[in-house]
Motif scaffolding. Sequence first.
Motif, PDB file in Angstrom:
ATOM      1  N   PRO A   4      28.711  45.026  35.140  1.00 48.42           N
ATOM      2  CA  PRO A   4      28.970  43.587  35.062  1.00 48.42           C
ATOM      3  C   PRO A   4      29.566  43.034  36.350  1.00 48.42           C
ATOM      4  N   ALA A   5      30.425  43.799  37.015  1.00 47.29           N
ATOM      5  CA  ALA A   5      31.043  43.324  38.255  1.00 47.29           C
ATOM      6  C   ALA A   5      29.988  43.082  39.330  1.00 47.29           C
ATOM      7  N   ALA A   6      29.069  44.025  39.480  1.00 45.78           N
ATOM      8  CA  ALA A   6      28.006  43.858  40.471  1.00 45.78           C
ATOM      9  C   ALA A   6      27.152  42.643  40.143  1.00 45.78           C
ATOM     10  N   ASP A   7      26.836  42.459  38.874  1.00 47.86           N
ATOM     11  CA  ASP A   7      26.031  41.304  38.467  1.00 47.86           C
ATOM     12  C   ASP A   7      26.750  39.993  38.779  1.00 47.86           C
ATOM     13  N   PRO A  37      40.350  39.836  48.968  1.00 46.68           N
ATOM     14  CA  PRO A  37      39.321  40.068  49.992  1.00 46.68           C
ATOM     15  C   PRO A  37      38.999  41.539  50.213  1.00 46.68           C
ATOM     16  N   SER A  38      40.007  42.401  50.131  1.00 52.89           N
ATOM     17  CA  SER A  38      39.755  43.830  50.328  1.00 52.89           C
ATOM     18  C   SER A  38      38.832  44.390  49.251  1.00 52.89           C
ATOM     19  N   SER A  39      38.991  43.899  48.015  1.00 51.53           N
ATOM     20  CA  SER A  39      38.117  44.346  46.929  1.00 51.53           C
ATOM     21  C   SER A  39      36.690  43.858  47.137  1.00 51.53           C
ATOM     22  N   THR A  41      35.297  43.283  50.041  1.00 51.15           N
ATOM     23  CA  THR A  41      34.738  44.085  51.121  1.00 51.15           C
ATOM     24  C   THR A  41      34.156  45.391  50.599  1.00 51.15           C
ATOM     25  N   GLU A  42      34.886  46.046  49.714  1.00 45.14           N
ATOM     26  CA  GLU A  42      34.417  47.314  49.163  1.00 45.14           C
ATOM     27  C   GLU A  42      33.172  47.134  48.308  1.00 45.14           C
ATOM     28  N   MET A  43      33.177  46.093  47.471  1.00 38.18           N
ATOM     29  CA  MET A  43      32.017  45.869  46.606  1.00 38.18           C
ATOM     30  C   MET A  43      30.788  45.475  47.420  1.00 38.18           C
ATOM     31  N   VAL A  44      30.980  44.653  48.452  1.00 32.62           N
ATOM     32  CA  VAL A  44      29.848  44.259  49.285  1.00 32.62           C
ATOM     33  C   VAL A  44      29.234  45.480  49.963  1.00 32.62           C
TER      34      VAL A  44
END
Length: 210
Positions: A4-7, A37-39, A41-44
Amino acid sequence: MASPAADDYLKTVYAHTEWQDAPITPSQLAAKLGIAPSSVTEMVKKLSAAGLVSHVPYGAVRLTDAGRERALAMLRRHRLIETWLVQEFDYAWDEVHDEAEVLEHTISDRLLEGIDARLGRPRFDPHGDAIPDASGAIDREPFVLLADAAPGHSGRVLRVDDRDPELLRALESLGVDVGRTLTVSVDGVLLDGAPLSLPSGALAAIWLTA
């Protein structure tokens, strides 16, 4: 990356450029999602590794073809659910966004197809956002943001931003809804020929036919 987070990330990246052309930056993405913002960056980085977005350090985040396809599939779910809640359960247009955010990740494809069929294959949700069809195709008229419309311009309300429930309630109380015609004058905005005192933020939240 079936999560769900990626979506939510993909959906937010797509929605940012749906009604204007400037791509989204990681800081804007963080602000829209309410995430550090750090989170982001990791997800991107993870989305990029999965081939769903393209991104260079300190640059904008853009969807790949695969990312766009997945974002449209999620928007289809979200907007069909919003429409379903309004038409079948008498939800107000300011109440459906949060419900749809939850339900879009849980209903089956079979139920989604049933909802679409029952509603008569709607093309737009209650806020005027286009609902992608099962193939991801979208139908939308040329548009102009109310804030950018020149004096003398008259157009139907195509879309109202759904992020601020208080603004939606205020506009509803004024009779401003999708399909109503607004006219821009040198002194302000008219509804049915009468001056309209719009609440703060409305000019940047309403799109008219061009």
